[in-house]
Design a protein around this motif. Structure first.
Motif, PDB file in Angstrom:
ATOM      1  N   MET A   1     -17.000   7.183   8.656  1.00 55.65           N
ATOM      2  CA  MET A   1     -16.504   5.743   8.808  1.00 55.65           C
ATOM      3  C   MET A   1     -15.169   5.615   7.732  1.00 55.65           C
ATOM      4  N   ALA A   2     -14.150   5.000   8.429  1.00 57.36           N
ATOM      5  CA  ALA A   2     -12.673   4.960   7.546  1.00 57.36           C
ATOM      6  C   ALA A   2     -12.874   3.916   6.478  1.00 57.36           C
ATOM      7  N   SER A   3     -12.171   4.267   5.485  1.00 57.81           N
ATOM      8  CA  SER A   3     -12.201   3.426   4.121  1.00 57.81           C
ATOM      9  C   SER A   3     -11.283   2.027   4.410  1.00 57.81           C
ATOM     10  N   LEU A   4     -11.437   0.985   3.475  1.00 60.24           N
ATOM     11  CA  LEU A   4     -11.104  -0.346   3.651  1.00 60.24           C
ATOM     12  C   LEU A   4      -9.425  -0.194   3.768  1.00 60.24           C
ATOM     13  N   THR A   5      -8.889   0.737   2.897  1.00 59.15           N
ATOM     14  CA  THR A   5      -7.453   0.755   3.210  1.00 59.15           C
ATOM     15  C   THR A   5      -7.117   1.421   4.106  1.00 59.15           C
ATOM     16  N   VAL A   6      -7.764   2.591   4.602  1.00 57.78           N
ATOM     17  CA  VAL A   6      -7.083   3.327   5.760  1.00 57.78           C
ATOM     18  C   VAL A   6      -7.160   1.995   6.999  1.00 57.78           C
ATOM     19  N   ALA A  26       8.532   0.560  10.179  1.00 63.43           N
ATOM     20  CA  ALA A  26       9.298   1.079   8.881  1.00 63.43           C
ATOM     21  C   ALA A  26       8.520   0.881   7.695  1.00 63.43           C
ATOM     22  N   THR A  27       8.554   1.758   6.942  1.00 60.75           N
ATOM     23  CA  THR A  27       8.132   1.792   5.464  1.00 60.75           C
ATOM     24  C   THR A  27       8.006   0.539   4.822  1.00 60.75           C
ATOM     25  N   GLY A  28       9.291  -0.271   4.701  1.00 59.66           N
ATOM     26  CA  GLY A  28       9.368  -1.702   4.415  1.00 59.66           C
ATOM     27  C   GLY A  28       8.750  -2.491   5.100  1.00 59.66           C
ATOM     28  N   GLN A  29       8.448  -2.639   6.331  1.00 61.09           N
ATOM     29  CA  GLN A  29       7.745  -3.630   7.203  1.00 61.09           C
ATOM     30  C   GLN A  29       6.090  -3.289   6.804  1.00 61.09           C
ATOM     31  N   ILE A  30       5.715  -2.224   6.551  1.00 63.23           N
ATOM     32  CA  ILE A  30       4.270  -1.899   6.252  1.00 63.23           C
ATOM     33  C   ILE A  30       4.233  -2.566   4.789  1.00 63.23           C
ATOM     34  N   ALA A  31       4.916  -2.141   3.845  1.00 65.16           N
ATOM     35  CA  ALA A  31       4.764  -2.647   2.698  1.00 65.16           C
ATOM     36  C   ALA A  31       4.773  -4.097   2.436  1.00 65.16           C
ATOM     37  N   ALA A  32       5.410  -4.843   3.296  1.00 66.09           N
ATOM     38  CA  ALA A  32       5.684  -6.280   3.238  1.00 66.09           C
ATOM     39  C   ALA A  32       4.178  -6.886   3.825  1.00 66.09           C
ATOM     40  N   ALA A  33       3.793  -6.163   4.900  1.00 66.16           N
ATOM     41  CA  ALA A  33       2.683  -6.814   5.570  1.00 66.16           C
ATOM     42  C   ALA A  33       1.477  -6.554   4.487  1.00 66.16           C
ATOM     43  N   LEU A  34       1.259  -5.517   3.852  1.00 68.98           N
ATOM     44  CA  LEU A  34       0.126  -5.293   3.271  1.00 68.98           C
ATOM     45  C   LEU A  34       0.366  -5.634   1.527  1.00 68.98           C
ATOM     46  N   GLY A  35       1.632  -6.139   1.216  1.00 63.99           N
ATOM     47  CA  GLY A  35       1.952  -6.495  -0.171  1.00 63.99           C
ATOM     48  C   GLY A  35       1.709  -5.281  -1.254  1.00 63.99           C
ATOM     49  N   VAL A  36       2.246  -4.418  -0.715  1.00 63.87           N
ATOM     50  CA  VAL A  36       2.198  -3.106  -1.860  1.00 63.87           C
ATOM     51  C   VAL A  36       3.652  -2.493  -1.873  1.00 63.87           C
TER      52      VAL A  36
END
Length: 228
Positions: A1-6, A26-36
């Motif tokens: 089972m995949a982790s919550l983060t994955v 893009a890395t920036g898009q993912i960062a913005a979506a996840l708040g990291v």
């Protein structure tokens, strides 16, 4: 089972890529979506790549593999069915269900989700109009257009809301722009960056940026599909 983060990462990548015709996220898009931070994203993308869930190219972005897409669709199916279940059975408002579903989507079993799907009558969309992935992993393609593209005089039915932040959804509720609302575009002023609609007896002027986040169908087409 995949982790919550994955699960959170593959869901975010899927939604970003799906919203830009398959172009890599893009890395920036993912960062913005996840708040990291972008650095955290880069590290996680390498992990997803090693796990066979994504393909990552530095300075270009990431796409999901078939395995990654299957996992993302399972997570989206859970999330959207939970949202609808909370709205239909516990009568939570559409601006309340997203946050609750974010917490619950990682904890429920596929058996429970299938039971919820059956209980709700195998619904096609969630409370925001997003298509609910089917049990076989397929996803309906809902034909619609941004309200911002409609000309003055065009009638429409609101079928999907892209921005699901609580504040924006409450603004739409106050403006009587709930899902399924039917109205008419009174003016679309490109130069001024505004669009005015009438729903019932209520007239509302939106910025074009807000109107881009509202997806509609021409009213005649919407009524025809409902009759079918």
């Amino acid at each position: 089972m995949a982790s919550l983060t994955v699960e959170n990462y593959v869901k975010a990548i899927f939604q970003i890529c799906h919203g830009q015709d398959g172009e890599p996220a893009a890395t920036g898009q993912i960062a913005a979506a996840l708040g990291v931070s972008p650095g955290t994203v880069t590290s996680m993308l390498k992990t997803l790549s090693e796990a066979g869930l994504a393909s990552y190219t530095p300075y270009e972005g990431a796409r999901l593999t078939k395995a990654g897409s299957r996992l993302a669709l399972r997570v989206l199916r859970r999330h959207r069915l939970i949202e609808l279940f909370l709205a239909e059975t516990l009568h939570l408002a559409w601006d309340e269900v997203h946050e609750e579903a974010e917490h619950m989507e990682h904890a429920v079993s596929e058996l429970l989700i299938d039971r919820i799907d059956a209980y709700l009558g195998y619904p096609a969309v969630d409370p925001h109009g997003d298509p609910i992935p089917r049990a076989d992993g397929s996803l309906a393609d809902i034909q619609c257009q941004a309200l911002a593209t409609c000309a003055a005089g065009e009638r429409f039915a609101l079928v999907r809301v892209v921005d699901q932040s609580p504040g924006f959804l409450r603004y739409l509720t106050d403006s009587e722009l709930a899902l399924g609302a039917q109205g008419e575009v009174l003016a679309n002023c490109v130069e001024a960056g505004t669009l005015t609609v009438r729903v019932g007896q209520r007239e509302t002027t939106l910025s074009r940026a807000k109107a881009e986040k509202l997806l509609v169908q021409p009213l005649a087409e919407h009524l025809q599909e409902a009759d079918e």
